[in-house]
Design a protein around this motif. Sequence first.
Motif, PDB file in Angstrom:
ATOM      1  N   SER A 164       0.815  -1.221   0.000  1.00 45.33           N
ATOM      2  CA  SER A 164       0.000   0.000   0.000  1.00 45.33           C
ATOM      3  C   SER A 164       0.847   1.269   0.000  1.00 45.33           C
ATOM      4  O   SER A 164       0.317   2.357   0.174  1.00 45.33           O
ATOM      5  N   TYR A 165       2.111   1.147  -0.195  1.00 45.56           N
ATOM      6  CA  TYR A 165       2.997   2.317  -0.174  1.00 45.56           C
ATOM      7  C   TYR A 165       4.124   2.108  -1.178  1.00 45.56           C
ATOM      8  O   TYR A 165       4.338   1.004  -1.684  1.00 45.56           O
ATOM      9  N   ASN A 173       5.140   8.872   1.603  1.00 50.46           N
ATOM     10  CA  ASN A 173       3.818   8.247   1.512  1.00 50.46           C
ATOM     11  C   ASN A 173       2.781   8.921   2.398  1.00 50.46           C
ATOM     12  O   ASN A 173       1.686   8.367   2.592  1.00 50.46           O
ATOM     13  N   ASP A 174       3.114  10.105   2.957  1.00 57.02           N
ATOM     14  CA  ASP A 174       2.178  10.850   3.821  1.00 57.02           C
ATOM     15  C   ASP A 174       1.659   9.984   4.963  1.00 57.02           C
ATOM     16  O   ASP A 174       0.468   9.985   5.284  1.00 57.02           O
ATOM     17  N   LEU A 175       2.578   9.241   5.572  1.00 57.87           N
ATOM     18  CA  LEU A 175       2.216   8.391   6.701  1.00 57.87           C
ATOM     19  C   LEU A 175       2.598   9.083   8.007  1.00 57.87           C
ATOM     20  O   LEU A 175       3.604   9.779   8.088  1.00 57.87           O
ATOM     21  N   SER A 176       1.792   8.891   9.031  1.00 59.88           N
ATOM     22  CA  SER A 176       2.078   9.448  10.350  1.00 59.88           C
ATOM     23  C   SER A 176       1.729   8.413  11.404  1.00 59.88           C
ATOM     24  O   SER A 176       1.177   7.335  11.096  1.00 59.88           O
ATOM     25  N   ASP A 194      -1.353   5.643  11.516  1.00 60.07           N
ATOM     26  CA  ASP A 194      -1.788   5.155  10.206  1.00 60.07           C
ATOM     27  C   ASP A 194      -1.459   3.677  10.051  1.00 60.07           C
ATOM     28  O   ASP A 194      -0.655   3.113  10.802  1.00 60.07           O
ATOM     29  N   THR A 195      -2.060   3.067   9.051  1.00 58.44           N
ATOM     30  CA  THR A 195      -1.784   1.655   8.740  1.00 58.44           C
ATOM     31  C   THR A 195      -1.203   1.556   7.338  1.00 58.44           C
ATOM     32  O   THR A 195      -1.469   2.397   6.469  1.00 58.44           O
ATOM     33  N   LEU A 196      -0.400   0.534   7.132  1.00 58.08           N
ATOM     34  CA  LEU A 196       0.148   0.236   5.808  1.00 58.08           C
ATOM     35  C   LEU A 196       0.101  -1.261   5.610  1.00 58.08           C
ATOM     36  O   LEU A 196       0.020  -2.040   6.567  1.00 58.08           O
ATOM     37  N   LYS A 211      -1.569  -6.115   7.436  1.00 60.49           N
ATOM     38  CA  LYS A 211      -1.672  -4.695   7.775  1.00 60.49           C
ATOM     39  C   LYS A 211      -0.835  -4.388   9.019  1.00 60.49           C
ATOM     40  O   LYS A 211      -0.893  -5.117  10.001  1.00 60.49           O
ATOM     41  N   LYS A 235       0.431  -1.308  11.831  1.00 62.26           N
ATOM     42  CA  LYS A 235       0.072  -0.018  12.428  1.00 62.26           C
ATOM     43  C   LYS A 235       1.350   0.729  12.812  1.00 62.26           C
ATOM     44  O   LYS A 235       2.203   0.207  13.530  1.00 62.26           O
TER      45      LYS A 235
END
Length: 480
Positions: free
Chosen positions: A119-120, A195-198, A201-203, A216, A218
Amino acid sequence: MNFIKRAGLNVWAKKGRSLLLILVSAAILMFVLAGLLIRSAAVKATNQAKADVGATLTLSANRQAAFKKMSQSSSSTTKRSRPKLTLTPVKLSDATQIAKLSHVGSYNVTSSTSVNAKSYDTVSTSTGMGSSGGGPGGMKSTTSSGDTQINGVSATSLTSDFSNQKSKIVKGRGITSTDRNTNHVVIEKELASQNDLSVGDTLTVKETSGSKDTVKLKVVGIYRASSSSSSSAGPMSTDPSNTMYTSYTLANTFKGSKYANTADSVTFNVTAPSQVSSVKKSGKALINTSKYTLSTNDASYQTVKSSMASVESFANKIVWLVAIAGTIILALIVILMIRERRFEIGVLLSLGEARWKIVAQFLTEMIMVLVVALVIAGAGGKLVGNQLGAQLTKQTAQTTQVTQMQSGGQNGGQPGGQSAGGHGGPGSRTQSTQQAKLAITVSAVDLAELGGFGLAIMFLSIMLASGGILRLQPKKVLIE
């Protein structure tokens, strides 16, 4: 008049001579005190290093035994079938038993693997031979080698990069023991930014072996990598920003069910470096040495110990050289002083004064000088000790660093230096150069020891200079 009173009157009457003796004595005692302080501080620094630096034991697969087994298999098989190097994963049950031994503190479990991004997008590094983002030519790998490195640990704070402050948590938190059996992950800052993740968030990642399921994760923390992608990534390697930290339990899940309750390596922190040999001996009795090996790493403690031994040796030389030189200098001054007082000595002898009392008078005068010189030396000795100590530790650290770089170039890559995945345990900070600081403090014991040295110097000086007094004849002195 008794000799003590005569000594006091003489010191007060001859102010110029007394001042000269005080200054010379203070200079000698100041350097003696500096040597004593540096020696004392070096001993304290070495003892403190035992507690602060520590040593480590690393439990990992026995590579030598595995290579030997592989060579034996290759000799008994056909040329077409190529034997594989098989390393036995470390059983956590064995690690738990070793952790219960005396002088073993915290320990870190390391299990590394790789997954593919789902997802990234991974961070790609542009090089002169193309880009690297998980496979040759920038293509994502769909084989057993994924484009995202997973470092499973007991806690990120126990890994070498984080304990050495080379990598640092910038948002959220690191992996801890509470993350066991969870899908929590700590990702690198560049990967998160791209990837604008903080935090929160989940990937999604895809396993590279077994059923190749998607999982998935976290995000519980974001860290800044210890090195930049341009300096670390080669044309065939993944960017360091694509490294994630998880609990070792999750890494084992990615590797497959047969890796449950195992690890690539386990690093134990030995709280008493002097006991590392006995701990290692006890630990080897608990494991199968044909499958596993228990390697020692107390390099940092030995580095500090060696550097402080050099400083202590130099300090001892300062003490003795200054003491011997001081005795000679004071003896010469006292000899000249006694020659000037031949008439005074002759008068005292003619009046029936005992020779030992005349010697005692000179010694009393020097003790009065010593008391004042001690005060001056006590005030200036710490300053001199700080300057000498700082210079000594700086030179020793530079020499040690050069030696480590030379030995590192010769011995780099040997087994036992780091645990699997390039990350060690709680004691992995021993890979870096340690420089102990000298805490220079003047105590009552130091002043008492300095007073003893000063008294000994004064006594020897008087004895060397008093040889002529015992041979003087009062009648001859008065006639002259």
